[in-house]
Write a protein that holds these residues in place. Structure first.
Motif, PDB file in Angstrom:
ATOM      1  N   MET A  43      29.437  -2.978   4.619  1.00 37.95           N
ATOM      2  CA  MET A  43      28.813  -3.862   3.770  1.00 37.95           C
ATOM      3  C   MET A  43      27.650  -3.021   3.503  1.00 37.95           C
ATOM      4  N   PRO A  44      27.382  -2.966   2.224  1.00 34.82           N
ATOM      5  CA  PRO A  44      26.043  -2.140   1.639  1.00 34.82           C
ATOM      6  C   PRO A  44      24.702  -3.237   1.908  1.00 34.82           C
ATOM      7  N   LEU A  45      23.865  -2.896   2.317  1.00 41.34           N
ATOM      8  CA  LEU A  45      22.626  -3.557   2.698  1.00 41.34           C
ATOM      9  C   LEU A  45      21.169  -3.208   1.503  1.00 41.34           C
ATOM     10  N   LEU A  46      20.869  -4.553   1.290  1.00 45.27           N
ATOM     11  CA  LEU A  46      19.610  -4.298   0.376  1.00 45.27           C
ATOM     12  C   LEU A  46      18.419  -4.508   1.496  1.00 45.27           C
ATOM     13  N   ASP A  47      18.741  -5.651   2.267  1.00 43.29           N
ATOM     14  CA  ASP A  47      17.695  -6.225   2.914  1.00 43.29           C
ATOM     15  C   ASP A  47      18.145  -6.327   4.555  1.00 43.29           C
ATOM     16  N   MET A  48      17.855  -7.287   5.250  1.00 42.33           N
ATOM     17  CA  MET A  48      18.174  -6.979   6.686  1.00 42.33           C
ATOM     18  C   MET A  48      19.817  -7.374   6.863  1.00 42.33           C
ATOM     19  N   SER A  49      20.129  -7.148   8.276  1.00 45.62           N
ATOM     20  CA  SER A  49      21.474  -7.574   8.385  1.00 45.62           C
ATOM     21  C   SER A  49      21.929  -9.067   8.625  1.00 45.62           C
ATOM     22  N   ILE A  50      22.988  -9.444   8.499  1.00 44.17           N
ATOM     23  CA  ILE A  50      23.242 -10.830   8.673  1.00 44.17           C
ATOM     24  C   ILE A  50      22.625 -11.493   9.846  1.00 44.17           C
ATOM     25  N   PRO A  51      22.773 -10.965  10.942  1.00 44.60           N
ATOM     26  CA  PRO A  51      22.082 -11.589  12.342  1.00 44.60           C
ATOM     27  C   PRO A  51      20.636 -11.571  12.270  1.00 44.60           C
TER      28      PRO A  51
ATOM     29  N   THR B 184      23.449 -17.902  -2.135  1.00 46.47           N
ATOM     30  CA  THR B 184      22.532 -16.563  -1.926  1.00 46.47           C
ATOM     31  C   THR B 184      23.533 -15.133  -2.094  1.00 46.47           C
ATOM     32  N   GLY B 185      22.930 -14.407  -2.908  1.00 50.23           N
ATOM     33  CA  GLY B 185      23.626 -13.001  -3.165  1.00 50.23           C
ATOM     34  C   GLY B 185      22.764 -12.029  -2.041  1.00 50.23           C
ATOM     35  N   LEU B 186      23.615 -11.351  -1.335  1.00 47.28           N
ATOM     36  CA  LEU B 186      23.024 -10.520  -0.387  1.00 47.28           C
ATOM     37  C   LEU B 186      22.588  -9.141  -1.107  1.00 47.28           C
ATOM     38  N   MET B 187      22.745  -9.061  -2.318  1.00 44.96           N
ATOM     39  CA  MET B 187      22.313  -7.729  -3.220  1.00 44.96           C
ATOM     40  C   MET B 187      21.223  -8.273  -4.126  1.00 44.96           C
ATOM     41  N   ASP B 188      20.562  -9.215  -3.785  1.00 45.49           N
ATOM     42  CA  ASP B 188      19.606  -9.649  -4.612  1.00 45.49           C
ATOM     43  C   ASP B 188      17.991  -9.023  -4.371  1.00 45.49           C
ATOM     44  N   SER B 189      17.818  -8.266  -5.592  1.00 48.92           N
ATOM     45  CA  SER B 189      16.495  -7.432  -5.525  1.00 48.92           C
ATOM     46  C   SER B 189      15.530  -8.327  -6.298  1.00 48.92           C
TER      47      SER B 189
ATOM     48  N   PHE C 197      27.456 -14.459  -0.965  1.00 47.67           N
ATOM     49  CA  PHE C 197      27.863 -13.602  -2.018  1.00 47.67           C
ATOM     50  C   PHE C 197      27.555 -12.239  -1.527  1.00 47.67           C
ATOM     51  N   PRO C 198      28.120 -11.656  -0.643  1.00 49.02           N
ATOM     52  CA  PRO C 198      27.641 -10.190  -0.103  1.00 49.02           C
ATOM     53  C   PRO C 198      27.437  -9.346  -1.234  1.00 49.02           C
ATOM     54  N   ASP C 199      28.225  -9.231  -2.247  1.00 55.18           N
ATOM     55  CA  ASP C 199      28.155  -7.952  -3.257  1.00 55.18           C
ATOM     56  C   ASP C 199      27.332  -8.321  -4.490  1.00 55.18           C
ATOM     57  N   PHE C 200      26.867  -9.453  -4.764  1.00 55.64           N
ATOM     58  CA  PHE C 200      26.246 -10.147  -5.839  1.00 55.64           C
ATOM     59  C   PHE C 200      24.787 -10.215  -5.646  1.00 55.64           C
ATOM     60  N   GLY C 201      23.987  -9.958  -6.704  1.00 56.16           N
ATOM     61  CA  GLY C 201      22.671 -10.067  -6.779  1.00 56.16           C
ATOM     62  C   GLY C 201      22.130 -11.322  -7.470  1.00 56.16           C
ATOM     63  N   HIS C 202      21.183 -11.233  -8.418  1.00 58.41           N
ATOM     64  CA  HIS C 202      20.554 -12.225  -8.973  1.00 58.41           C
ATOM     65  C   HIS C 202      21.218 -12.503 -10.291  1.00 58.41           C
ATOM     66  N   GLU C 203      22.222 -13.097 -10.282  1.00 54.47           N
ATOM     67  CA  GLU C 203      23.161 -13.168 -11.402  1.00 54.47           C
ATOM     68  C   GLU C 203      24.308 -14.383 -11.245  1.00 54.47           C
ATOM     69  N   VAL C 204      25.123 -14.481 -11.938  1.00 55.46           N
ATOM     70  CA  VAL C 204      26.067 -15.382 -11.992  1.00 55.46           C
ATOM     71  C   VAL C 204      27.003 -15.433 -10.561  1.00 55.46           C
ATOM     72  N   LEU C 205      26.921 -16.398  -9.874  1.00 52.21           N
ATOM     73  CA  LEU C 205      27.919 -16.260  -8.573  1.00 52.21           C
ATOM     74  C   LEU C 205      29.142 -16.996  -8.830  1.00 52.21           C
ATOM     75  N   PRO C 206      30.018 -16.306  -8.975  1.00 51.47           N
ATOM     76  CA  PRO C 206      31.535 -16.681  -9.074  1.00 51.47           C
ATOM     77  C   PRO C 206      31.919 -18.052  -8.352  1.00 51.47           C
ATOM     78  N   GLY C 207      32.100 -19.224  -9.049  1.00 54.58           N
ATOM     79  CA  GLY C 207      32.639 -20.293  -8.432  1.00 54.58           C
ATOM     80  C   GLY C 207      31.528 -21.330  -7.805  1.00 54.58           C
ATOM     81  N   MET C 208      30.233 -20.876  -7.905  1.00 54.84           N
ATOM     82  CA  MET C 208      29.014 -21.535  -7.349  1.00 54.84           C
ATOM     83  C   MET C 208      28.794 -22.822  -8.093  1.00 54.84           C
ATOM     84  N   LYS C 209      29.071 -22.872  -9.496  1.00 52.74           N
ATOM     85  CA  LYS C 209      28.684 -24.304 -10.390  1.00 52.74           C
ATOM     86  C   LYS C 209      29.912 -25.156  -9.642  1.00 52.74           C
TER      87      LYS C 209
END
Length: 319
Positions: free
Chosen positions: A1-9, A269-274, A297-309
């Motif tokens: 999984m691509p990482l922008l920030d820290m790992s999940i642990p 939370t999107g894990l690619m949120d910059s 949402f591992p592959d999403f950033g500061h955007e619409v998160l599918p199904g979140m609503k």
């Protein structure tokens, strides 16, 4: 999984970088006592937009620093009313959304309030009156005048005043109030619950206004947090006041309010949120001591998160 920030642990154990002022709790107790002295003087204006099952009104009330604050107000027409109310908050620089976006909650029988944050795109007043930059940069607004002049101190108290107004309505159960928002709105949904312990549930998505020092260290200061860089470039180019700067911002860092929340919380939370880095969101979540859950949402950033609503609606009204 691509990482922008820290790992999940690492994220699951992260507790934040921005310092918490020693008098943080007293600071907010003093702020709430100041608000106690203000009569909201609520007024209503009937909106042009109306439906057969809910009444739409413009609502105004008084808050701190002489501001008149605005919110859209939708009340379900009896017998649909359930006694529930939901307080909605918008993203940074925006305004309350259109009436039609509020109607799904009114259809569930809830009264709906959508706050316009002072000084942004909506109708709420921002009397101002602080030293320093006022062109943009609400995080740093007022910092040159001291911690009690911080812009977001007033905004946080506006959310409390809105909750108190809602609690005063005879058709609303003061223990059945919900809050929700995305980004800045997600932060304010949490803040409101932290300062109003009767709030029942919070649905928050990638909350803003958290762990400013971490944002700075990650160099994620080109979008919502751009003003952190601008502050140093304009006022402190050699960072001689850096420690004091982040210490002062600690008063409006929502991670430090998290442990006050008694409501049930769901966070998206999107894990690619910059814009609002995941670690700054996880430190909020990790400090919650209430009933909580997170949708990742591992592959999403500061955007619409599918199904979140849909997740939010079910969490708030179907559980």
């Amino acid at each position: 999984m691509p990482l922008l920030d820290m790992s999940i642990p690492q994220l699951n154990n992260y507790r934040g970088r921005n310092p918490r002022p020693k008098d943080f709790d007293q600071y907010w107790e003093n702020a709430l006592q100041e608000l106690d002295q203000i009569d909201p003087e609520v007024t209503f204006e009937k909106a042009d937009f109306q439906t057969s099952y809910a009444e739409c009104q413009h609502l105004y009330f008084n808050s701190v620093n002489g501001a008149r604050i605005y919110a859209k107000y939708v009340s379900p027409i009896q017998p649909k009313a359930t006694g529930q109310a939901i307080l909605l908050f918008h993203g940074y620089g925006g305004q309350s959304h259109e009436w039609t976006e509020m109607l799904k909650f009114a259809a569930a029988g809830a009264s709906v309030f959508f706050l316009d944050v002072r000084g942004q795109a909506g109708r709420s007043e921002d009397p101002g009156g602080v030293k320093g930059n006022t062109l943009r940069g609400h995080i740093i607004r007022g910092i040159e005048s001291g911690s009690s002049a911080l812009f977001y101190r007033s905004v946080f108290l506006d959310t409390v005043q809105l909750a108190r107004v809602a609690q005063s309505f005879p058709d609303i159960d003061p223990t059945r109030i919900l809050t929700s928002g995305w980004s800045q709105g997600g932060a304010l949904a949490l803040v409101c619950a932290a300062l109003v312990p009767e709030i029942e549930k919070v649905a928050t998505v990638y909350p803003f206004l958290s762990d400013y020092q971490r944002v700075w260290e990650m160099d994620c200061v080109n979008d919502a947090y751009k003003e952190l860089k601008e502050y140093f470039r304009i006022y402190d180019p050699q960072h001689q006041q850096e420690a004091h700067f982040f210490q002062t911002l600690g008063y409006i860092d929502i991670q430090h309010l998290s442990n006050r929340i008694k409501a049930k919380v769901m966070m998206g939370t999107g894990l690619m949120d910059s814009s609002c880095p995941p670690s700054t969101q996880f430190t909020i979540y990790n400090k919650l001591t209430c009933d909580k859950r997170m949708k990742i949402f591992p592959d999403f950033g500061h955007e619409v998160l599918p199904g979140m609503k849909d997740h939010i609606y079910q969490f708030l009204f179907c559980e």
